[in-house]
Design a protein around this motif. Structure first.
Motif, PDB file in Angstrom:
ATOM      1  N   LEU A 524       0.831  -1.209   0.000  1.00 56.03           N
ATOM      2  CA  LEU A 524       0.000   0.000   0.000  1.00 56.03           C
ATOM      3  C   LEU A 524       0.864   1.256   0.000  1.00 56.03           C
ATOM      4  CD1 LEU A 524      -2.703  -1.125   2.603  1.00 56.03           C
ATOM      5  CD2 LEU A 524      -2.989  -0.909   0.129  1.00 56.03           C
ATOM      6  N   GLY A 525       1.924   1.236   0.820  1.00 59.05           N
ATOM      7  CA  GLY A 525       2.798   2.404   0.880  1.00 59.05           C
ATOM      8  C   GLY A 525       3.573   2.621  -0.398  1.00 59.05           C
ATOM      9  N   LYS A 526       3.948   1.538  -1.067  1.00 62.75           N
ATOM     10  CA  LYS A 526       4.776   1.638  -2.260  1.00 62.75           C
ATOM     11  C   LYS A 526       3.991   2.132  -3.471  1.00 62.75           C
ATOM     12  CE  LYS A 526       8.084  -1.095  -4.960  1.00 62.75           C
ATOM     13  NZ  LYS A 526       8.730  -2.428  -5.104  1.00 62.75           N
ATOM     14  N   PHE A 527       2.710   1.761  -3.548  1.00 59.42           N
ATOM     15  CA  PHE A 527       1.959   2.037  -4.782  1.00 59.42           C
ATOM     16  C   PHE A 527       0.797   3.019  -4.597  1.00 59.42           C
ATOM     17  CE2 PHE A 527       3.893  -2.132  -5.589  1.00 59.42           C
ATOM     18  CZ  PHE A 527       4.467  -1.900  -6.831  1.00 59.42           C
ATOM     19  N   GLU A 528       0.571   3.476  -3.385  1.00 58.53           N
ATOM     20  CA  GLU A 528      -0.582   4.348  -3.164  1.00 58.53           C
ATOM     21  C   GLU A 528      -0.476   5.641  -3.969  1.00 58.53           C
ATOM     22  OE1 GLU A 528      -3.448   5.731   0.508  1.00 58.53           O
ATOM     23  OE2 GLU A 528      -1.354   5.208   0.933  1.00 58.53           O
ATOM     24  N   ASP A 529       0.718   6.246  -4.020  1.00 65.53           N
ATOM     25  CA  ASP A 529       0.863   7.496  -4.772  1.00 65.53           C
ATOM     26  C   ASP A 529       0.660   7.281  -6.258  1.00 65.53           C
ATOM     27  OD1 ASP A 529       3.192   5.975  -4.958  1.00 65.53           O
ATOM     28  OD2 ASP A 529       4.431   7.736  -5.372  1.00 65.53           O
ATOM     29  N   VAL A 530       1.047   6.109  -6.760  1.00 64.71           N
ATOM     30  CA  VAL A 530       0.865   5.793  -8.178  1.00 64.71           C
ATOM     31  C   VAL A 530      -0.615   5.701  -8.512  1.00 64.71           C
ATOM     32  CG1 VAL A 530       1.259   4.039  -9.939  1.00 64.71           C
ATOM     33  CG2 VAL A 530       3.083   4.629  -8.351  1.00 64.71           C
ATOM     34  N   PHE A 531      -1.395   5.055  -7.650  1.00 65.61           N
ATOM     35  CA  PHE A 531      -2.823   4.916  -7.930  1.00 65.61           C
ATOM     36  C   PHE A 531      -3.555   6.248  -7.747  1.00 65.61           C
ATOM     37  CE2 PHE A 531      -1.847   0.567  -8.255  1.00 65.61           C
ATOM     38  CZ  PHE A 531      -2.913  -0.048  -8.902  1.00 65.61           C
ATOM     39  N   GLN A 532      -3.039   7.099  -6.905  1.00 63.54           N
ATOM     40  CA  GLN A 532      -3.599   8.455  -6.830  1.00 63.54           C
ATOM     41  C   GLN A 532      -3.362   9.195  -8.136  1.00 63.54           C
ATOM     42  OE1 GLN A 532      -1.844  10.346  -3.422  1.00 63.54           O
ATOM     43  NE2 GLN A 532      -3.152   9.268  -1.933  1.00 63.54           N
ATOM     44  N   ALA A 533      -2.165   9.029  -8.701  1.00 66.40           N
ATOM     45  CA  ALA A 533      -1.851   9.666  -9.988  1.00 66.40           C
ATOM     46  C   ALA A 533      -2.745   9.125 -11.086  1.00 66.40           C
ATOM     47  CB  ALA A 533      -0.378   9.436 -10.327  1.00 66.40           C
ATOM     48  N   LEU A 534      -3.001   7.822 -11.061  1.00 64.41           N
ATOM     49  CA  LEU A 534      -3.894   7.229 -12.070  1.00 64.41           C
ATOM     50  C   LEU A 534      -5.311   7.767 -11.895  1.00 64.41           C
ATOM     51  CD1 LEU A 534      -2.696   3.497 -12.041  1.00 64.41           C
ATOM     52  CD2 LEU A 534      -2.287   5.189 -13.831  1.00 64.41           C
ATOM     53  N   GLN A 535      -5.749   7.886 -10.673  1.00 60.87           N
ATOM     54  CA  GLN A 535      -7.092   8.392 -10.400  1.00 60.87           C
ATOM     55  C   GLN A 535      -7.253   9.801 -10.970  1.00 60.87           C
ATOM     56  OE1 GLN A 535      -9.091   6.938  -7.314  1.00 60.87           O
ATOM     57  NE2 GLN A 535     -10.887   7.990  -8.080  1.00 60.87           N
ATOM     58  N   GLN A 536      -6.226  10.602 -10.791  1.00 62.04           N
ATOM     59  CA  GLN A 536      -6.285  11.986 -11.259  1.00 62.04           C
ATOM     60  C   GLN A 536      -6.158  12.087 -12.774  1.00 62.04           C
ATOM     61  OE1 GLN A 536      -3.040  13.587  -9.043  1.00 62.04           O
ATOM     62  NE2 GLN A 536      -4.108  13.487  -7.060  1.00 62.04           N
ATOM     63  N   SER A 537      -5.678  11.013 -13.415  1.00 57.66           N
ATOM     64  CA  SER A 537      -5.433  11.062 -14.857  1.00 57.66           C
ATOM     65  C   SER A 537      -6.398  10.206 -15.655  1.00 57.66           C
ATOM     66  CB  SER A 537      -4.001  10.569 -15.152  1.00 57.66           C
ATOM     67  OG  SER A 537      -3.051  11.285 -14.395  1.00 57.66           O
ATOM     68  N   GLU A 538      -7.443   9.694 -15.000  1.00 60.86           N
ATOM     69  CA  GLU A 538      -8.342   8.789 -15.705  1.00 60.86           C
ATOM     70  C   GLU A 538      -9.079   9.543 -16.804  1.00 60.86           C
ATOM     71  OE1 GLU A 538     -11.130   5.010 -14.626  1.00 60.86           O
ATOM     72  OE2 GLU A 538     -10.798   6.541 -13.110  1.00 60.86           O
ATOM     73  N   VAL A 539      -9.224   8.865 -17.942  1.00 59.72           N
ATOM     74  CA  VAL A 539      -9.873   9.488 -19.105  1.00 59.72           C
ATOM     75  C   VAL A 539     -11.306   9.858 -18.755  1.00 59.72           C
ATOM     76  CG1 VAL A 539     -10.626   9.099 -21.470  1.00 59.72           C
ATOM     77  CG2 VAL A 539      -8.373   8.293 -20.732  1.00 59.72           C
ATOM     78  N   GLN A 540     -12.013   8.917 -18.119  1.00 57.55           N
ATOM     79  CA  GLN A 540     -13.366   9.222 -17.654  1.00 57.55           C
ATOM     80  C   GLN A 540     -13.253   9.908 -16.294  1.00 57.55           C
ATOM     81  OE1 GLN A 540     -16.039   8.646 -19.510  1.00 57.55           O
ATOM     82  NE2 GLN A 540     -14.802   7.706 -21.137  1.00 57.55           N
ATOM     83  N   SER A 541     -13.478  11.179 -16.231  1.00 56.49           N
ATOM     84  CA  SER A 541     -13.210  11.955 -15.019  1.00 56.49           C
ATOM     85  C   SER A 541     -14.197  11.663 -13.892  1.00 56.49           C
ATOM     86  CB  SER A 541     -13.240  13.454 -15.336  1.00 56.49           C
ATOM     87  OG  SER A 541     -14.484  13.793 -15.905  1.00 56.49           O
ATOM     88  N   ALA A 542     -15.415  11.303 -14.248  1.00 58.97           N
ATOM     89  CA  ALA A 542     -16.412  11.054 -13.203  1.00 58.97           C
ATOM     90  C   ALA A 542     -16.133   9.703 -12.554  1.00 58.97           C
ATOM     91  CB  ALA A 542     -17.814  11.068 -13.809  1.00 58.97           C
ATOM     92  N   GLN A 543     -15.750   9.713 -11.301  1.00 57.60           N
ATOM     93  CA  GLN A 543     -15.406   8.478 -10.599  1.00 57.60           C
ATOM     94  C   GLN A 543     -16.442   8.216  -9.510  1.00 57.60           C
ATOM     95  OE1 GLN A 543     -13.533   6.126 -11.909  1.00 57.60           O
ATOM     96  NE2 GLN A 543     -12.178   5.949 -10.145  1.00 57.60           N
ATOM     97  N   ALA A 544     -17.081   7.054  -9.610  1.00 57.46           N
ATOM     98  CA  ALA A 544     -18.050   6.702  -8.572  1.00 57.46           C
ATOM     99  C   ALA A 544     -17.350   6.187  -7.324  1.00 57.46           C
ATOM    100  CB  ALA A 544     -19.017   5.637  -9.101  1.00 57.46           C
ATOM    101  N   THR A 545     -16.267   5.459  -7.520  1.00 60.47           N
ATOM    102  CA  THR A 545     -15.527   4.907  -6.383  1.00 60.47           C
ATOM    103  C   THR A 545     -14.053   5.246  -6.523  1.00 60.47           C
ATOM    104  OG1 THR A 545     -15.208   2.801  -7.531  1.00 60.47           O
ATOM    105  CG2 THR A 545     -17.132   2.970  -6.105  1.00 60.47           C
ATOM    106  N   LYS A 546     -13.376   5.226  -5.390  1.00 58.65           N
ATOM    107  CA  LYS A 546     -11.948   5.511  -5.389  1.00 58.65           C
ATOM    108  C   LYS A 546     -11.177   4.355  -6.021  1.00 58.65           C
ATOM    109  CE  LYS A 546      -8.061   6.392  -2.303  1.00 58.65           C
ATOM    110  NZ  LYS A 546      -7.616   6.459  -0.892  1.00 58.65           N
ATOM    111  N   LEU A 547     -10.244   4.675  -6.885  1.00 60.59           N
ATOM    112  CA  LEU A 547      -9.405   3.659  -7.513  1.00 60.59           C
ATOM    113  C   LEU A 547      -8.482   3.059  -6.461  1.00 60.59           C
ATOM    114  CD1 LEU A 547      -8.666   2.395 -10.274  1.00 60.59           C
ATOM    115  CD2 LEU A 547      -6.882   4.128 -10.480  1.00 60.59           C
ATOM    116  N   GLN A 548      -8.466   1.717  -6.365  1.00 66.83           N
ATOM    117  CA  GLN A 548      -7.683   1.046  -5.346  1.00 66.83           C
ATOM    118  C   GLN A 548      -6.727   0.032  -5.964  1.00 66.83           C
ATOM    119  OE1 GLN A 548     -10.723  -0.647  -2.812  1.00 66.83           O
ATOM    120  NE2 GLN A 548     -10.712   1.127  -1.462  1.00 66.83           N
ATOM    121  N   ILE A 549      -5.681  -0.266  -5.208  1.00 71.18           N
ATOM    122  CA  ILE A 549      -4.742  -1.290  -5.645  1.00 71.18           C
ATOM    123  C   ILE A 549      -5.462  -2.633  -5.613  1.00 71.18           C
ATOM    124  CG2 ILE A 549      -2.530  -2.409  -5.172  1.00 71.18           C
ATOM    125  CD1 ILE A 549      -1.760   0.130  -3.600  1.00 71.18           C
TER     126      ILE A 549
END
Length: 643
Positions: A524-549
């Motif tokens: 979780l510590g190693k990849f959490e920032d990466v998945f935050q970056a993916l969440q912020q860069s998703e093509v479909q901006s409307a997110q119903a749920t938080k992107l998780q590892i």
């Protein structure tokens, strides 16, 4: 009538005289059952506590009383030595059994050994028993091969082997004490009369052993068979401390090894009595205590004779599994509880051999190396397969994402291979065989597959990654999504493997289990920032749920993007691969069937050299039919691959 009796009186007297004289006959006859016959023929001091018929006959011939010999071994020994015209084989074999009887009386019971160590008198008796057995086998006039079918030689060999086993307990204890004080583990061990010079070098001990156990003193539930080789020597298990795979709870940095040889080692010990003649052997007090690996050494040369070395190929493996704690630890790992493991660890099932090809086994979800208990035991127990293969297994955290496990297992495997074969030139580094069950089958398939840019491009298609975000994601996820097939793998066997995922992982029960699975804090510590970056860069901006590892359960859903893309990757050209598939209900058409977890359509792989369907649940690798199929494939492989 009275006159007839008077006339027959002389005749009656003669008949009466004959009958009375026959009453002194020493021989009578009775029926003996086959069971009693064999018990009398083969029973001896080790099996019944009484002298064998052969020894009783020898003692009777020279006028010795069995009960007296039991009370005064030294006097009995002197009489046996001094009696002329007694065949040497009879003399030496009886002396050996005589000393076994004495040694048994002097030796503490196994349950008392910790409180009451073996005395020098008991050790002396065991060495005398072994000495006379050794003299019988190699210095009594005939060779062991001349007596190959004789029960007496089998008895005497057992006296030698058992005496060597008892001696080993003393040598091991004293060698360990010396080693803990900084002396050489092979330092000579001295008794009151004897000096034993040890040689443990063939075992290549990585650390000072903690215990030594007689292989004959243990049995195992959960193993269908115990494999051993009859021969010369004491069958032992040498046990070391296992590697620590869990970091300390205080948070300090711990060096966790990526690989280790199994912490229990099969061993066979021999006692060699110095001397080239019978008299020299009977006079010596110098003994060589040689310890061999039965996997590496099948026979030894003794006084011009090639003698098969005894060996037990199951005991060490059984002890290692019984003491491993894998069953509890693997479930703690899956659910993210304390004392689980966080990264893969490689285990070698026997000491590294550069001349044996590697069979690499990968277990499935929520499991451990225990999944291979009977598969590995059958391979280690098959003389032909054991001669050509060595077994490696990986123990990995089955809660982690498949892509991460694939990357870390690949690294652990390569690092282990480089450690033992830095130049990659040994036979072991070529023509390897990979076997995977369940999720381990998915991982095995990905290890023999090259990704190209397919998985990475799929990721980029879903996210608008640029600049620093792209670099950050590329640094962390790039190595997981770009990989090449493991080289020098010649064959693979996939067992109940959900290559295209399973609907069960996505149904109600699967989702419930998936919510229980917890990823390690390190992931979780190693990849959490990466998945935050993916969440912020998703093509479909409307997110119903938080992107998780994703965890492993997420990756096994048939709808999971990673497993769908990975299933489309081609297996490396030239690889021979086989499928073993379980069908839970035989009445269901094969194409619509499943094993309770994995459907046939997901386990089936086009292009397989063979596909074996077995009526079983998901743990099909445990069945005799699956083990026989694996052995068939491996034996066929030996015929196809040049030695």
């Amino acid at each position: 009538m009275s006159r007839l009796l008077r006339r027959g009186a002389p005749l009656l007297a003669v008949l009466l005289s004959l009958l009375l004289s026959s009453g002194c006959a020493m021989v009578t006859m009775k029926q003996v059952s086959p069971t009693d016959y064999l018990a009398n023929k083969r029973g001896d001091v080790l099996t019944s506590g009484k002298f064998s018929m052969a020894s009783q006959e020898t003692l009777s011939v020279i006028g010795l009383d069995v009960a007296l010999c039991e009370k005064d071994v030294a006097a009995c020994e002197k009489t046996l030595k001094d009696t002329r015209d007694l065949p040497e084989e009879q003399r030496l074999s009886t002396l050996s059994e005589l000393w076994v009887k004495n040694a048994l009386a002097l030796t503490p019971k196994p349950k008392d050994r910790d409180k009451t160590p073996m005395s020098d008198a008991a050790l002396d008796a065991w060495l005398e028993a072994a000495r006379y057995a050794y003299a019988y086998l190699f210095f009594s006039g005939r060779t062991p091969s001349d007596r190959a079918f004789e029960d007496r030689q089998t008895q005497v060999r057992d006296y030698y082997n058992y005496a060597a086993e008892q001696t080993a307990t003393v040598v091991f204890k004293r060698s360990r004490e010396s080693a803990l004080e900084g002396e050489d583990y092979n330092a000579a061990v001295a008794g009151e009369r004897w000096t034993l010079t040890s040689d443990f070098d063939e075992l290549r001990l990585a650390s000072i052993p903690t215990t030594m156990v007689s292989a004959s003193s243990v049995s195992f539930a959960g193993l269908r068979s115990t494999y051993r080789r009859d021969g010369f020597g004491a069958e032992l298990v040498v046990v070391m401390d296992p590697p620590k795979l869990i970091a300390p709870v205080d948070g300090e940095k711990a060096e966790i090894p990526q690989y280790s040889e199994m912490s229990a080692i099969n061993a066979t010990a021999l006692l060699r009595f110095k001397g080239d003649t019978l008299q020299q052997v009977l006079d010596t007090t110098q003994v060589l205590f040689d310890v061999y690996s039965p996997e590496s050494t099948e026979s030894v040369d003794l006084h011009g004779e090639k003698v098969p070395l005894a060996g037990n190929f199951t005991a060490a493996y059984g002890m290692w599994l019984a003491q491993s704690g894998f069953a509890t630890q693997s479930l703690r790992t899956l659910f993210g509880l304390s004392e689980g493991i966080a990264e893969p660890h490689m285990y070698l099932m026997q000491p590294w051999d550069p001349n044996r090809r590697i069979i690499f086994m990968l277990h499935g979800l929520g499991s451990s190396p225990e999944a291979w208990v009977n598969v590995a035991n059958e391979i280690l127990g098959d003389p032909e397969l054991r001669r050509h293969f060595q077994v490696w297994q990986v123990y990995y955290p089955t809660n982690a994402p498949i892509a991460l496990n694939r990357f870390e297992i690949d690294q652990a495997f390569d690092n282990t291979l480089r450690h033992f074969d830095p130049k990659g030139t040994s036979r072991a580094s070529k023509d390897m065989v990979f076997i995977g069950h369940s999720m381990g089958g998915v991982l095995a398939r990905l290890l023999v597959t090259s990704s190209g840019d397919t998985l990475w491009n799929q990721l980029l298609a879903n996210y608008d990654l640029k600049g620093e975000r792209l670099k950050r994601v590329q640094a962390k996820l790039g190595p997981l999504l770009h990989f090449d097939a493991e080289p020098n793998v010649e064959r693979a066997i996939f067992i109940a493997a959900p290559h295209q995922g399973t609907d069960i992982a996505g149904n109600r029960v699967g989702r419930f289990i998936g919510r229980l699975v917890r990823l390690p804090i390190t992931i979780l510590g190693k990849f959490e920032d990466v998945f935050q970056a993916l969440q912020q860069s998703e093509v479909q901006s409307a997110q119903a749920t938080k992107l998780q590892i994703p965890n492993s359960i997420d990756n096994l859903k048939a709808t999971d993007p990673f497993v769908k893309a990975a299933a489309a990757l081609p297996i490396m050209p030239g690889l021979k691969y086989h499928s073993i598939i379980a069908q839970r209900r035989p009445e269901v058409p094969l194409e619509q069937s499943d094993d309770g977890l994995v459907p046939y359509w997901s386990a089936h792989l086009p292009g397989a050299v063979s596909e074996k369907v077995i009526i079983s649940g998901h743990s099909v690798q445990e069945t005799p039919q699956a083990v026989l199929e694996i052995r068939r494939i491996l034996r066929e492989d030996l015929e196809e691959v040049a030695p």
